[in-house]
Design a protein around this motif. Structure first.
Motif, short mmCIF file in Angstrom:
data_model
loop_
_atom_site.label_atom_id
_atom_site.label_comp_id
_atom_site.label_asym_id
_atom_site.label_seq_id
_atom_site.Cartn_x
_atom_site.Cartn_y
_atom_site.Cartn_z
N ARG B 156 0.86 -1.18 0.00
CA ARG B 156 0.00 0.00 0.00
C ARG B 156 0.90 1.24 0.00
N ALA B 157 1.56 1.46 -1.12
CA ALA B 157 2.54 2.55 -1.19
C ALA B 157 1.86 3.89 -0.97
N ARG B 158 0.68 4.06 -1.61
CA ARG B 158 0.03 5.35 -1.49
C ARG B 158 -0.35 5.63 -0.05
N THR B 159 -0.89 4.61 0.61
CA THR B 159 -1.29 4.81 2.00
C THR B 159 -0.09 5.21 2.84
N GLU B 160 1.05 4.54 2.59
CA GLU B 160 2.22 4.86 3.40
C GLU B 160 2.70 6.28 3.15
N VAL B 161 2.71 6.67 1.88
CA VAL B 161 3.13 8.05 1.56
C VAL B 161 2.18 9.03 2.23
N GLU B 162 0.89 8.70 2.18
CA GLU B 162 -0.09 9.62 2.77
C GLU B 162 0.08 9.72 4.28
N ILE B 163 0.41 8.60 4.91
CA ILE B 163 0.65 8.65 6.35
C ILE B 163 1.83 9.57 6.64
N PHE B 164 2.86 9.43 5.81
CA PHE B 164 4.02 10.29 5.99
C PHE B 164 3.63 11.77 5.86
N VAL B 165 2.87 12.06 4.81
CA VAL B 165 2.44 13.44 4.58
C VAL B 165 1.65 13.95 5.78
N ARG B 166 0.77 13.07 6.28
CA ARG B 166 -0.08 13.50 7.38
C ARG B 166 0.76 13.80 8.63
N ILE B 167 1.77 12.96 8.86
CA ILE B 167 2.63 13.21 10.03
C ILE B 167 3.34 14.56 9.87
N ALA B 168 3.78 14.83 8.64
CA ALA B 168 4.46 16.10 8.39
C ALA B 168 3.51 17.26 8.67
N LEU B 169 2.27 17.13 8.21
CA LEU B 169 1.28 18.20 8.43
C LEU B 169 1.03 18.40 9.92
N MET B 170 0.92 17.27 10.62
CA MET B 170 0.63 17.35 12.04
C MET B 170 1.78 18.05 12.77
N ALA B 171 2.99 17.70 12.36
CA ALA B 171 4.16 18.33 12.98
C ALA B 171 4.08 19.84 12.80
N CYS B 172 3.66 20.27 11.60
CA CYS B 172 3.57 21.72 11.35
C CYS B 172 2.55 22.36 12.28
N SER B 173 1.41 21.66 12.47
CA SER B 173 0.38 22.29 13.31
C SER B 173 0.80 22.30 14.77
N ALA B 174 1.78 21.47 15.11
CA ALA B 174 2.25 21.48 16.50
C ALA B 174 3.14 22.69 16.77
N VAL B 175 3.61 23.35 15.69
CA VAL B 175 4.50 24.50 15.89
C VAL B 175 3.83 25.56 16.76
N ALA B 176 2.52 25.74 16.51
CA ALA B 176 1.80 26.76 17.29
C ALA B 176 1.83 26.42 18.77
N ILE B 177 1.61 25.15 19.08
CA ILE B 177 1.63 24.72 20.48
C ILE B 177 3.02 24.94 21.06
N VAL B 178 4.02 24.52 20.28
CA VAL B 178 5.40 24.66 20.76
C VAL B 178 5.71 26.13 21.03
N THR B 179 5.22 27.00 20.15
CA THR B 179 5.46 28.43 20.36
C THR B 179 4.88 28.90 21.69
N THR B 180 3.62 28.53 21.92
CA THR B 180 3.00 28.93 23.18
C THR B 180 3.78 28.38 24.37
N LEU B 181 4.14 27.10 24.26
CA LEU B 181 4.93 26.50 25.34
C LEU B 181 6.22 27.27 25.53
N GLY B 182 6.87 27.58 24.42
CA GLY B 182 8.13 28.31 24.49
C GLY B 182 7.95 29.64 25.19
N ILE B 183 6.87 30.35 24.82
CA ILE B 183 6.61 31.64 25.46
C ILE B 183 6.42 31.45 26.96
#
Lengths: 453, 458, 278
Positions: B156-183
């Motif tokens: 299931r190559a597509r599924t695996e690639v999509e999981i990877f993409v999703r993890i990358a997206l999630m990591a990006c959305s965590a930046v906001a949380i990390v920023t608040t934590l950092g502050i």
């Protein structure tokens, strides 16, 4: 229920009389209310007008600055170091570098002020004035200007060349009247002879108000305020904006896509959502504190560097981009997603092939709004040391630099208020011009893209 | 140079592995009897990810640590007494070796040990560079080998690639949380360090602010009193609201209820221009135009008004906030159902009666939310007060006199040489924490109220 | 037909519950419209509507959606003024006063011509304040007791008083849909209008609430001129004495309700009544 009808206030004349009685008073208050609205709008528009009027009227004259048009003799007697050393004479790179820098040092240490003085005196051989007062006429950077001209072309040694030298800030004030010309000598910045000479030169056309291109090409200068420019600040801002665009846009769009299209609706997503909304309203100076504590103190990144400024502004801009991207994602009709999913596309394919391209104009606008906001931000940059005086154009995002709004802050605090009030306004015009340009580009691209879609 | 080589090699690895994955899955797909789960593109992308990611990790680790490793290597080559040198001298010695090794040379004759060290260093440099490349290439090849072994109709190559993409997206959305934590973490930790110097009670309830002349011995705790700054902030915010709320609200009402479309289309963007102007420009405006105007006006009527004062800063801040209030109230008034307005007009109410008695009460919660957001903006605003409030941190109640605010003091304490050890600079973080807590409270309240208001009419 | 209705004055002052359908022809004309046109921007929405509306009777406007019946209703108390780009031509006279006379005060007009809307729209105030709103703005009550009296009697007339008398201070939005609509009717009555316009007042209500409102309308017609827009032909047949059929912005046919339903003159009216036009 029927019996209640009997107690009815009979519809008609009594009520109509009552209503009529109140009409005048009510219409008067209606008019008053309307006028309150009109006055508010007039006030708001008035503020815009006064603000821009003030900036433009103060700043525009600053773009034309008194400049002396002289003939300068590059006197071999005065300019030391002889001709420029050539590569062949030396053995290694290091040797050549040494010879070259020795020559540079000799040229630099030559008495360039005398070159300037000679050039001015050549115009008015009879005029009696002390050297110091004479040199007050031109910017203190005049000698560096001639020197740099010489470095650029050492062949002019022993020749006479036409040169344009900026008048000093005080000369400019005197000639433009930004200093009160009726003040007694004691309150004037220039000696009476210097003022007389300035007026004479202006009459003869030796001093002309030339377009001050150096505002765009020079860096800031404390010793020679007349030649201070925005180039360093501009590059600092440019580097920061590059960092912001490279980091904030992908991260912002990615997190918007995740939150809007993929994230399960649960506590965690709620938390992120609330968090982003709050982050958007956190005062910018708090981001400056974050930058100072984390990027500089903890990670040891260089102070005053655009990279740090860019990172701080990125964090500050992220919420703007995320919120705007999310709202444009929300505006994409669900039917489009269903159509794509119905054809057997995966969620990822649906989002990246169909939904995201439709939001492109929205993302673009969001980016430009965010970048414009970041471009004008000052307070956080003060905390990460970008308000230091920097006399170089930064060559990389790691070099010390300042930024356009910080330059405005620095200039408004300069002691030579008469000159720098105008110069600060000029810098503001440049900054606002840039922001206007960004917005114009956004509007243009947006209308182009929306027409195509 | 090296970075360019590495980037080029990574690119080659990327294309190559993509090609391998793609062509192998194509070969399988060509065999009609087998039906592939994913299209060849995804097999290619998956193979590329498997190959390039581990290689990048290796190179990343090297990039992080090479500086230290290299320097200690050079020091090891030099005579042992070099290690005893001061930091600056050591750096100079290392730089000399590097300069010789690069062939640029140094001024004067290099010492024998330096030449030897440079030779060893040069070969070390080459070897280490090649070794890292080799390691990266090997692990990349390993990843690629493994990936292409896995390629098959069931993968299931597509599924695996999509999981990877999703993890990358999630990591990006965590930046906001990390920023608040950092502050929160950075403000808290540095504020706590400040409170190890100064008693928090003296900070929060002190009435004198005078950080510069605090001498360590006397420890007079009243020197860091927050109250004068807080009062200055509050006073300026109140003045700003007195300017912004009536003007902003009335313009929003007029534009949405009375003005015809042409007027609205012209006036609205012009007012919104005010929102786009950087605050430093307002500060300059206050300093150069508004302040002197108030001072002159005060002179004319015989009141003593300082050019830089709470009044100047407050009024200009109010001007800045007008578009904020007007566009938010405009949104909120637009959310009140038209039926409600018609109901009142249908009873014979005049337009202003309808607005005052029906529209505004209905919109009140939303407007309160908007005002709270505006207040949080006002207390966090920095540049206007830095330039126009007069920077005089004394507890005074006359708005015509200079004052100071929390934000101004943060700037004053942290510009210049911040050393992060003295209470003089650490107090900025305690102030920042106070500011953050105040704005957070206001924002949460405002967002909650506005949200409730929206739900009411949905 | 409208010529007869307009001129003959044969008013029976005594209220007759079982009013003969044909009596409507003998009622005094309260409202008369001549050649009314409405444009929204470039689009014409109404084409030359002329109709007389009798006093103390219910007149209903029917027709497919978008036919202009609501638009015409909103012309009567000039609610179209609140829509940008709307222009009204022709004349509407209320007791001989031209509604579109520039000297006429819209505020006064709307105090005479009340309106009830499609969706119940109580103000975000208490039940009491909702009803008291109109009398307050128009200054109809001299004292607090006066106001109380108006509120109570209006709520009584709207048949709502018994249901809400213990919770007059609760918000109007806390009532059920049908109660809210009766509250809106009470609110309109409180101003003491001559005419009450109702724009599909039951379209957002369930059948039981609808039945209660219809009963109420029937009672109210003894004291008010009522004009009701409805998309339900049954409702028009149940509550109204006169019916006008609109189609594509034109008034196709008007007359005594029974005649319109049993013996329509025009093909389009027939088609609509038979359910052939949506």
């Amino acid at each position: 229920m029927t019996d209640t009808l009997l107690s009815a206030a009979s519809p008609g004349s009594r009520n109509r009389e009552q209503v009529r009685k109140g009409l005048r008073r009510r219409h008067r208050s209606e008019v008053l209310f309307r006028w309150a609205g009109i006055l508010s709008i007039v006030a708001a528009l008035g503020f815009v007008a006064i603000l821009f009027g003030m900036i433009l009227s103060k700043g525009m004259p600053s773009f034309w600055q008194s400049t002396l048009h002289l003939e300068a003799y590059f006197d071999p007697e005065l300019i030391e170091g002889g001709p420029q050393p050539q590569r062949e004479d030396s053995n290694s790179d290091a040797d050549y570098q040494r010879a070259y820098s020795n020559w540079q040092r000799a040229v630099t240490l030559s008495n360039w002020n005398t070159v300037v003085e000679t050039a001015i005196r050549a115009q008015v051989p009879e005029f009696e004035i002390e050297t110091g007062d004479l040199l007050d006429l031109v910017t203190t950077a005049a000698r560096f200007q001639l020197r740099d001209q010489y470095f650029a072309n050492p062949d002019v040694l022993g020749q006479t060349m036409p040169v344009s030298i900026l008048g000093s800030a005080n000369t400019d004030n005197w000639l433009k009247g930004t200093i009160d010309r009726s003040q007694p000598d004691a309150r004037q910045q220039l000696a009476p002879e210097t003022r007389q000479l300035a007026d004479q030169f202006l009459e003869q056309g030796i001093i002309r108000f030339d377009f001050a291109g150096h505002i765009f090409t020079n860096v800031d200068s404390r010793s020679a305020p007349a030649s201070a420019g925005l180039a360093g600040a501009f590059m600092g801002s440019l580097y920061m904006m590059m960092v912001v665009i490279v980091l904030a846009v992908p991260i912002g769009v990615a997190s918007a896509v995740y939150l809007e299209e993929f994230a399960p609706k649960n506590r965690w997503t709620d938390l992120i959502e609330v968090n982003i909304n709050n982050l958007a309203a956190v005062p910018s100076i708090v981001f400056g504190l974050l930058g100072a504590a984390v990027f500089i103190n903890y990670f040891g990144l260089p102070r005053s560097a655009p990279i740090v400024g860019g990172l701080v502004l990125t964090l500050m801009t992220l919420p703007t981009i995320i919120i705007a991207t999310r709202s444009s994602l929300r505006a994409v009709p669900p039917s489009l997603r269903q159509a794509a999913l119905g054809l057997g596309a995966s969620r990822n394919q649906t989002v990246f092939h169909h939904v995201l391209p439709m939001t492109f104009p929205g993302i673009l606008t969001a980016t430009i709004i965010g970048v414009a906001q970041a471009l004008g931000e000052t307070a956080p940059l003060l905390l990460i040391g970008m308000s230091a005086f920097i006399a170089n154009i930064p060559s990389s995002p790691m070099d010390s630099a300042t930024a356009l709004p910080v330059q405005i802050y620095l200039w408004q605090g300069n002691e030579n208020r008469n000159f720098f009030e105008a110069r600060t306004s000029a810098a503001i015009i440049v900054l606002l011009g840039l922001m206007l340009m960004l917005n114009a580009i956004a509007i243009f691209l947006r209308s182009r893209l929306e027409k195509r879609a | 140079m090296n970075a360019l080589v590495i980037a080029a090699l990574l690119l080659v690895l990327l294309t190559f592995s993509y090609q391998v994955g793609w062509s192998r899955s194509r070969k399988l797909a060509g065999n009609k009897s087998q039906h592939l789960h994913s299209r060849p593109i995804y097999h290619g992308v998956l193979a590329a990810l498997f190959a390039v990611l581990p290689a990048m990790v290796i190179i990343g680790i090297w990039a992080l640590f090479s500086e230290q490793v290299t320097n200690s290597f050079i020091v090891a080559q030099l005579p042992p007494e070099t290690a005893q040198l001061s930091q600056m001298q050591l750096q100079a010695a290392i730089a000399r070796v590097k300069a010789i090794a690069s062939g640029y040379g140094v001024v004067g004759e290099p010492s024998a040990t330096e030449v030897v060290a440079a030779q060893v260093f040069a070969s070390y440099q080459q070897i280490s560079f090649l070794a890292v490349l080799a390691a990266a290439a090997a692990i990349g090849a390993g990843g690629l080998f493994w990936a292409q072994r896995r390629i098959g109709p069931r993968l299931r190559a597509r599924t695996e690639v999509e999981i990877f993409v999703r993890i990358a997206l999630m990591a990006c959305s965590a930046v906001a949380i990390v920023t608040t934590l950092g502050i929160v973490l950075s403000l808290l930790s540095d504020a706590l360090r400040f409170f190890s110097f100064i008693n928090p009670l003296d900070f929060f309830f002190g009435t004198t602010w005078n950080p510069r002349f605090q001498s360590a011995g006397t420890g007079s705790a009243g020197e860091y009193g927050l109250l004068p700054l807080l009062w200055g902030t509050v006073m300026i915010s109140i003045i700003a609201m007195l300017v912004a709320v009536p003007i902003g609200l009335m313009s929003a009402i007029y534009l949405s209820q009375y003005a015809d479309e042409r007027v609205r289309n012209v006036v609205k963007p012009i007012i919104e221009v005010l929102a786009g102007i950087p605050t430093i420009v307002y500060g300059f405006f206050a300093l150069v135009t508004v302040g002197p105007f108030f001072a002159a006006a005060g002179d004319a009527v015989g009141i003593d008004i300082n050019a830089t004062s709470a009044l100047t800063a407050g009024v200009v801040m109010g001007i800045m906030i007008i578009p904020f209030i007007s566009s938010l109230s405009d949104d909120i008034i637009a959310q009140v159902p038209r039926a409600m307005r018609d109901g009142s007009l249908g009873l014979g109410a005049t337009q202003s009666e309808t607005i005052r008695n029906v529209l505004l009460p209905a919109a009140l919660p939303g407007i309160v939310g908007a005002v709270l957001l505006a207040v949080s903006r006002a207390i966090g605003e920095t540049m206007i007060v830095v330039l126009a409030a007069g920077n005089s941190p004394v507890l005074r109640f006359n708005p015509a006199e200079p004052t100071s605010t929390v934000t101004v003091s943060i700037v004053n304490q942290l510009t210049g040489d911040a050393d992060f050890t003295s209470p003089q600079s650490l107090v900025a973080f305690a102030l920042g924490l106070t500011l953050f807590a105040m704005t957070l409270l206001l924002n949460v309240m405002a967002l909650y109220i506005v949200r409730k208001f929206r739900e009411q009419y949905e | 037909m409208d010529m007869i209705a307009g001129k003959i004055k044969l008013t029976s002052k005594t209220v007759d519950q079982s009013m003969n359908p044909l009596d409507v022809l003998e009622r005094e004309t309260r409202l008369s419209a001549r050649d009314v046109t409405v444009h929204y921007g470039d689009k014409q929405a109404l084409f030359g509507i002329s109709i007389d509306i009798p006093d103390r009777a219910v007149t209903s406007f029917i027709g497919p959606s978008g036919c202009g019946k609501s638009t015409f209703l909103r012309c009567i108390n000039r609610m179209n003024d609140t829509i940008e780009g709307a222009r009204v031509g022709g004349s509407i006279k209320l007791d001989g006063d031209d509604v579109y006379d520039p000297n006429l005060d819209v505020v006064e007009l709307r105090a005479r011509v009340g309106m009830v809307f499609q969706k119940p729209n109580p103000f975000p105030k208490s039940i009491y304040e909702n009803v008291a709103y109109g009398p307050k703005i128009h200054g109809l009550a001299r004292s607090r007791t006066d106001l109380d009296e108006i509120v109570v009697s209006s709520l009584r007339k709207a048949g709502l008083f018994e249901e809400v008398k213990d919770r007059l201070n609760e918000p109007g939005t806390s009532l059920s849909g049908g109660q809210q609509q009766r509250l809106c009717i009470a609110r309109a009555i409180a101003v003491g209008p001559q005419v009450i316009l109702m724009d599909e007042p039951c379209s957002a209500l369930d059948p039981i609430a609808t039945a209660i409102i219809e009963e109420l309308i029937d009672e109210l017609r003894e004291n008010y001129t009522i004009v009701i827009v409805t998309h339900s032909m049954q409702q028009a047949a149940r509550v109204s004495q006169k019916t006008a059929f609109f189609h594509l912005g034109k008034l196709i046919e008007e007359g005594v309700t029974e005649d319109i339903f049993t013996n329509p003159e025009h093909k389009q009216t027939q088609d609509y009544i038979m359910g052939r036009i949506g």
